[in-house]
Design an enzyme around this catalytic site. Sequence first.
Site, PDB file in Angstrom:
ATOM      1  N   ASP A 166       2.366  -5.891   7.679  1.00  0.00           N
ATOM      2  CA  ASP A 166       1.067  -5.192   7.665  1.00  0.00           C
ATOM      3  C   ASP A 166       0.035  -6.140   7.640  1.00  0.00           C
ATOM      4  O   ASP A 166      -0.136  -6.756   6.414  1.00  0.00           O
ATOM      5  CB  ASP A 166       1.388  -3.916   6.636  1.00  0.00           C
ATOM      6  CG  ASP A 166       0.151  -3.141   6.863  1.00  0.00           C
ATOM      7  OD1 ASP A 166      -1.197  -3.494   7.101  1.00  0.00           O
ATOM      8  OD2 ASP A 166       0.488  -1.973   6.521  1.00  0.00           O
ATOM      9  N   PHE A 200       0.766  -1.325  -0.010  1.00  0.00           N
ATOM     10  CA  PHE A 200      -0.003  -0.111   0.002  1.00  0.00           C
ATOM     11  C   PHE A 200       0.764   1.341   0.013  1.00  0.00           C
ATOM     12  O   PHE A 200       2.015   1.252   0.806  1.00  0.00           O
ATOM     13  CB  PHE A 200      -0.853  -0.140   1.475  1.00  0.00           C
ATOM     14  CG  PHE A 200      -2.057   0.947   1.319  1.00  0.00           C
ATOM     15  CD1 PHE A 200      -3.315   0.475   0.752  1.00  0.00           C
ATOM     16  CD2 PHE A 200      -2.001   2.088   1.804  1.00  0.00           C
ATOM     17  CE1 PHE A 200      -4.384   1.273   0.800  1.00  0.00           C
ATOM     18  CE2 PHE A 200      -3.076   3.017   1.776  1.00  0.00           C
ATOM     19  CZ  PHE A 200      -4.236   2.707   1.210  1.00  0.00           C
ATOM     20  N   TYR A 218     -10.643  -0.686  11.232  1.00  0.00           N
ATOM     21  CA  TYR A 218     -11.838  -0.388  10.389  1.00  0.00           C
ATOM     22  C   TYR A 218     -12.173  -1.122   9.353  1.00  0.00           C
ATOM     23  O   TYR A 218     -13.213  -1.040   8.776  1.00  0.00           O
ATOM     24  CB  TYR A 218     -11.771   1.126  10.048  1.00  0.00           C
ATOM     25  CG  TYR A 218     -10.623   1.484   9.194  1.00  0.00           C
ATOM     26  CD1 TYR A 218     -10.381   1.204   7.858  1.00  0.00           C
ATOM     27  CD2 TYR A 218      -9.342   2.335   9.811  1.00  0.00           C
ATOM     28  CE1 TYR A 218      -9.223   1.613   7.218  1.00  0.00           C
ATOM     29  CE2 TYR A 218      -8.428   2.583   9.091  1.00  0.00           C
ATOM     30  CZ  TYR A 218      -8.280   2.193   7.797  1.00  0.00           C
ATOM     31  OH  TYR A 218      -7.183   2.510   7.102  1.00  0.00           O
ATOM     32  N   LYS A 219     -11.267  -1.976   8.888  1.00  0.00           N
ATOM     33  CA  LYS A 219     -11.645  -3.012   7.732  1.00  0.00           C
ATOM     34  C   LYS A 219     -12.306  -4.233   8.212  1.00  0.00           C
ATOM     35  O   LYS A 219     -13.578  -4.256   8.646  1.00  0.00           O
ATOM     36  CB  LYS A 219     -10.092  -3.298   6.879  1.00  0.00           C
ATOM     37  CG  LYS A 219      -9.799  -2.043   6.131  1.00  0.00           C
ATOM     38  CD  LYS A 219      -8.315  -2.234   5.673  1.00  0.00           C
ATOM     39  CE  LYS A 219      -7.962  -1.024   4.884  1.00  0.00           C
ATOM     40  NZ  LYS A 219      -6.242  -0.858   4.745  1.00  0.00           N
ATOM     41  N   ARG A 228     -12.811  -4.353  -6.983  1.00  0.00           N
ATOM     42  CA  ARG A 228     -12.584  -5.070  -5.723  1.00  0.00           C
ATOM     43  C   ARG A 228     -13.733  -5.491  -4.940  1.00  0.00           C
ATOM     44  O   ARG A 228     -14.466  -4.505  -4.640  1.00  0.00           O
ATOM     45  CB  ARG A 228     -11.422  -4.166  -4.944  1.00  0.00           C
ATOM     46  CG  ARG A 228     -11.028  -5.078  -4.047  1.00  0.00           C
ATOM     47  CD  ARG A 228      -9.725  -4.125  -3.499  1.00  0.00           C
ATOM     48  NE  ARG A 228     -10.219  -2.838  -2.783  1.00  0.00           N
ATOM     49  CZ  ARG A 228      -9.645  -2.271  -1.711  1.00  0.00           C
ATOM     50  NH1 ARG A 228      -8.577  -2.604  -1.320  1.00  0.00           N
ATOM     51  NH2 ARG A 228     -10.083  -1.391  -0.853  1.00  0.00           N
TER      52      ARG A 228
END
Length: 397
Positions: free
Chosen positions: A184, A113, A209-210, A356
Amino acid sequence: MTDFHKTRARFCIPDGVIYLDGNSLGPLPAAAERRVAHTLTEEWGRQLIRGWNTAGWMVQPRAVGDRIARLLGAPAGSVVVGDTLSIKVYQALAAALALNPGRRVILSDSGNFPTDLYMAEGLIETLGQGHVLKVVEPDAIDAAIGDDVAVLMLTEVDYRTGRLHDMAALTAKAHAAGALTVWDLAHSAGALPVDLAGAAADFAVGCTYKYLNGGPGAPAFIYVAPGHAETARPALSGWMGHAAPFAFDRAYRPGAGVERMRVGTPPVIALAALDAALDVWDGVDMADVRRTSIALCDLFIKLVEAQCPELELASPRDGSRRGSQVSFHHPQGYAIMQALIDRGVIGDFRAPDVLRFGVTPLYIGVDEVRRAVAVLKRVMDGRLWDRPEYHKKAMVT
Ligand SMILES: *Cc1c(COP(=O)(O)O)cnc(C)c1O
């Protein structure tokens, strides 16, 4: 066996929505709504400043960290929550580099990312010690782990394609070469079984938050292997990571273990939401989540390839090499996704051309997958995406 009907009933998902974006922002757990209301009125409202002691606000970052540790194969006391993932990446990388002072290379891959790589570059500049960030293709990582590498810094699941790195094997290889690891887990925590202790990972970070459904802007977590916890140097030496914040000492002394990775005042309301969101995992077996997620993703791929041949699979076909998402390439990916969202099928788009879809067994089942692909087929067959409003790029994609 996990009861996914029960887990689904714990989420507030609007009628008419098939939510395939829990990999970007998990949906609202009903318990979080109640807990935040309680925190506002009963804790903040009535207890005021006393809440730091009486409502446990001060110990929340560690208490919530322990609940997350359980999902990561990490021992209690090794995870603390706070700040954002970008900041946790910075802290973990800084600590890892300081533990390996003779080397200068940070090795990562081009699927990482961007913020992870930006933070590494910012840290390199701040340190001014001649470190270099070496970024290779994901498939070339294994061969690039040489004896110049100080830290191997990878995201386990690629945010675009869902490709899954072999954490245990790469960590073992890094250690054999004298390197430390920073993993990560942004797209791993709550998505698949993680075994930080088993893999002997040195540092790990992730967001909540995912797949952990902590809410927009929910605080991040950091794991420090117990073997490093008393020697890791906190680069962001804030008062909350001090051994005794309320001694107000002039001299900084790092707190015990992972406590030193705290920085400033914890986000109490966000932590309350996250703590309640974690209740969803009580009674959930990650092996069931993994098995179901692979089956649903396999079905998704099969149906899309049969019904929407214009879309090209971007994810690994082999479920064991994939996280909990499926992605497809299409040059009109952005407009197609807007047309889907307009029809209640919410996924997202990642530049340059990736559609996605996050697949989260806690609230997505076979029926949702079939209905989502049926909508996708209608959008593709009728070119329903080809409307000016679907081409207008929003700030967040
Ligand atoms: C989502 C994500 C981030 C986001 O970082 P924030 O600081 O929370 O905005 C960072 N890294 C990875 C790998 C991610 O997937």
